[in-house]
Design a protein around this motif. Structure first.
Motif, mmCIF file in Angstrom:
data_model
loop_
_atom_site.group_PDB
_atom_site.id
_atom_site.type_symbol
_atom_site.label_atom_id
_atom_site.label_comp_id
_atom_site.label_asym_id
_atom_site.label_seq_id
_atom_site.Cartn_x
_atom_site.Cartn_y
_atom_site.Cartn_z
ATOM 1 N N TYR A 20 33.406 69.807 34.188
ATOM 2 C CA TYR A 20 33.853 68.960 35.295
ATOM 3 C C TYR A 20 35.343 68.645 35.183
ATOM 4 O O TYR A 20 35.909 68.618 34.098
ATOM 5 C CB TYR A 20 33.091 67.635 35.302
ATOM 6 C CG TYR A 20 31.600 67.758 35.520
ATOM 7 C CD1 TYR A 20 31.054 67.737 36.800
ATOM 8 C CD2 TYR A 20 30.735 67.876 34.430
ATOM 9 C CE1 TYR A 20 29.689 67.830 36.989
ATOM 10 C CE2 TYR A 20 29.361 67.966 34.621
ATOM 11 C CZ TYR A 20 28.849 67.951 35.896
ATOM 12 O OH TYR A 20 27.488 68.039 36.085
ATOM 13 N N ASP A 21 35.930 68.382 36.347
ATOM 14 C CA ASP A 21 37.299 67.860 36.409
ATOM 15 C C ASP A 21 37.294 66.700 37.402
ATOM 16 O O ASP A 21 37.467 66.894 38.601
ATOM 17 C CB ASP A 21 38.274 68.953 36.849
ATOM 18 C CG ASP A 21 39.717 68.459 36.890
ATOM 19 O OD1 ASP A 21 39.940 67.278 36.549
ATOM 20 O OD2 ASP A 21 40.609 69.240 37.264
ATOM 21 N N ASN B 70 39.370 64.426 37.873
ATOM 22 C CA ASN B 70 40.688 64.035 38.387
ATOM 23 C C ASN B 70 41.118 64.893 39.574
ATOM 24 O O ASN B 70 42.194 64.696 40.131
ATOM 25 C CB ASN B 70 41.737 64.140 37.273
ATOM 26 C CG ASN B 70 41.489 63.144 36.159
ATOM 27 O OD1 ASN B 70 41.191 61.983 36.420
ATOM 28 N ND2 ASN B 70 41.593 63.591 34.915
ATOM 29 N N ASN B 71 40.267 65.840 39.932
ATOM 30 C CA ASN B 71 40.634 66.775 40.998
ATOM 31 C C ASN B 71 39.809 66.499 42.256
ATOM 32 O O ASN B 71 38.616 66.786 42.309
ATOM 33 C CB ASN B 71 40.410 68.209 40.522
ATOM 34 C CG ASN B 71 40.902 69.223 41.540
ATOM 35 O OD1 ASN B 71 41.493 68.869 42.554
ATOM 36 N ND2 ASN B 71 40.656 70.493 41.277
ATOM 37 N N ASP B 72 40.454 65.927 43.267
ATOM 38 C CA ASP B 72 39.796 65.663 44.553
ATOM 39 C C ASP B 72 40.147 66.709 45.614
ATOM 40 O O ASP B 72 39.774 66.559 46.775
ATOM 41 C CB ASP B 72 40.211 64.284 45.093
ATOM 42 C CG ASP B 72 39.642 63.151 44.258
ATOM 43 O OD1 ASP B 72 38.494 63.268 43.813
ATOM 44 O OD2 ASP B 72 40.346 62.151 44.055
ATOM 45 N N GLU B 73 40.854 67.762 45.206
ATOM 46 C CA GLU B 73 41.372 68.719 46.189
ATOM 47 C C GLU B 73 40.264 69.470 46.923
ATOM 48 O O GLU B 73 40.380 69.744 48.110
ATOM 49 C CB GLU B 73 42.332 69.705 45.508
ATOM 50 C CG GLU B 73 43.626 69.072 45.006
ATOM 51 C CD GLU B 73 44.346 68.289 46.102
ATOM 52 O OE1 GLU B 73 44.553 68.856 47.198
ATOM 53 O OE2 GLU B 73 44.669 67.108 45.871
ATOM 54 N N ILE B 74 39.189 69.817 46.198
ATOM 55 C CA ILE B 74 38.110 70.564 46.849
ATOM 56 C C ILE B 74 37.420 69.706 47.907
ATOM 57 O O ILE B 74 37.086 70.183 48.993
ATOM 58 C CB ILE B 74 37.088 71.077 45.811
ATOM 59 C CG1 ILE B 74 37.693 72.242 45.021
ATOM 60 C CG2 ILE B 74 35.805 71.550 46.494
ATOM 61 C CD1 ILE B 74 38.050 73.457 45.862
ATOM 62 N N LYS C 131 38.813 67.291 49.625
ATOM 63 C CA LYS C 131 39.750 67.216 50.759
ATOM 64 C C LYS C 131 39.716 68.497 51.585
ATOM 65 O O LYS C 131 39.727 68.451 52.821
ATOM 66 C CB LYS C 131 41.165 66.967 50.240
ATOM 67 C CG LYS C 131 41.372 65.587 49.628
ATOM 68 C CD LYS C 131 42.782 65.458 49.057
ATOM 69 C CE LYS C 131 42.971 64.098 48.380
ATOM 70 N NZ LYS C 131 44.307 63.984 47.736
ATOM 71 N N GLU C 132 39.654 69.638 50.894
ATOM 72 C CA GLU C 132 39.620 70.921 51.602
ATOM 73 C C GLU C 132 38.302 71.088 52.348
ATOM 74 O O GLU C 132 38.273 71.545 53.498
ATOM 75 C CB GLU C 132 39.816 72.068 50.612
ATOM 76 C CG GLU C 132 39.958 73.423 51.280
ATOM 77 C CD GLU C 132 40.238 74.538 50.291
ATOM 78 O OE1 GLU C 132 40.254 75.711 50.716
ATOM 79 O OE2 GLU C 132 40.422 74.249 49.088
ATOM 80 N N TYR D 286 33.073 68.420 41.740
ATOM 81 C CA TYR D 286 34.042 68.310 40.643
ATOM 82 C C TYR D 286 33.873 69.414 39.601
ATOM 83 O O TYR D 286 34.466 69.344 38.525
ATOM 84 C CB TYR D 286 33.929 66.934 39.980
ATOM 85 C CG TYR D 286 34.385 65.814 40.876
ATOM 86 C CD1 TYR D 286 35.738 65.525 41.035
ATOM 87 C CD2 TYR D 286 33.466 65.065 41.592
ATOM 88 C CE1 TYR D 286 36.164 64.508 41.881
ATOM 89 C CE2 TYR D 286 33.886 64.043 42.437
ATOM 90 C CZ TYR D 286 35.229 63.768 42.573
ATOM 91 O OH TYR D 286 35.657 62.762 43.410
ATOM 92 N N LYS E 16 34.724 72.540 37.644
ATOM 93 C CA LYS E 16 35.978 73.274 37.413
ATOM 94 C C LYS E 16 35.847 74.677 37.983
ATOM 95 O O LYS E 16 34.851 75.362 37.773
ATOM 96 C CB LYS E 16 36.274 73.352 35.917
ATOM 97 C CG LYS E 16 36.914 72.105 35.335
ATOM 98 C CD LYS E 16 37.333 72.332 33.900
ATOM 99 C CE LYS E 16 38.013 71.093 33.327
ATOM 100 N NZ LYS E 16 38.404 71.295 31.906
ATOM 101 N N LYS F 255 35.556 76.737 44.461
ATOM 102 C CA LYS F 255 36.314 77.052 45.670
ATOM 103 C C LYS F 255 35.468 76.634 46.866
ATOM 104 O O LYS F 255 34.241 76.633 46.811
ATOM 105 C CB LYS F 255 36.631 78.549 45.750
ATOM 106 C CG LYS F 255 37.354 79.111 44.525
ATOM 107 C CD LYS F 255 38.771 78.619 44.450
ATOM 108 C CE LYS F 255 39.581 79.353 43.382
ATOM 109 N NZ LYS F 255 39.025 79.228 42.010
#
Length: 212
Positions: A68-69, A71-75, A77-78, A120, A122, A125
């Motif tokens: 898991y990551d 700290n990454n909310d990018e996915i 948001k996408e 989350y 890792k 996509k």
């Protein structure tokens, strides 16, 4: 994610008093510390009761489970871009074939994915999301009375890490007369080329993706 040693150092007093406890990121159940003071055992988080439904409760399965990551909310948001939400829904519906797949069922899968922190993973996509969603539950074709199950052919972690030579998902149809199986290739191009223009509603997955 914290290691058992980090958790013990920061929260040992509260943990011993029962005021705080670690939570499994996959099944959301309580964990307990094991071997934290041992000289011979490696410290780890254990499920309070061995949960056969959680891969992380089995050391053999856990080593091949995605990391898991948080700290990454990018996915997220996408994914929340309306076009991407629609494509994920359309392709889930398409791969299910004639099986009824309403928006409420779609949101149910999103909610399960959220609880299990799948967004989350890792290496995740946005085009992979639909395939993972389909593996979260079995589906019933009410009209023809058969069950459908999806299984990612290779280890999911290999797909996330780009290590699979060919990404495929297995569609298994369990009929009264027997079982039908076929393999479907999972590709980014399939996702990008999907026509979602026929959907007239605005999909709203955001309310099912709140922080746990």
């Amino acid at each position: 994610m914290m290691t058992p040693e980090e958790f013990s150092k920061k929260y040992q007093s509260e943990y011993e008093k029962g005021l705080i406890y670690p939570i499994c990121p996959n099944c959301r159940k309580k964990l307990h510390l094991y071997g934290i003071s041992s000289l011979t055992q490696k410290a780890r988080f254990d499920h309070l009761n061995q949960s056969s439904n959680c891969e992380l409760s089995d050391p053999k399965k856990a080593k091949d489970f995605p990391s898991y990551d948080f700290n990454n909310d990018e996915i997220i948001k996408e994914y929340l871009i309306q076009e991407n939400q629609r494509k994920v829904y359309v392709l889930c519906k398409k791969l299910l074939g004639n099986t009824k797949f309403e928006y409420c069922k779609f949101y149910e899968l999103i909610e399960i994915a959220n609880k299990r922190n799948i967004f989350y993973y890792k290496g995740l996509k946005v085009w992979m999301i639909l395939y993972i969603l389909l593996t979260l539950q079995d589906f019933k074709n009410e009209k023809k009375d058969y069950m459908i199950r999806f299984v990612i052919k290779d280890l999911l972690v290999k797909t996330l890490n780009g290590e699979s030579l060919k990404n495929e998902i297995q569609k298994i149809e369990k009929h009264r007369t027997g079982t039908k199986t076929r393999y479907i290739e999972m590709t980014e191009d399939f996702f990008k080329s999907t026509d979602d223009s026929w959907i007239k509603f605005i999909l709203n997955s955001e309310r099912y993706l709140r922080k746990n």
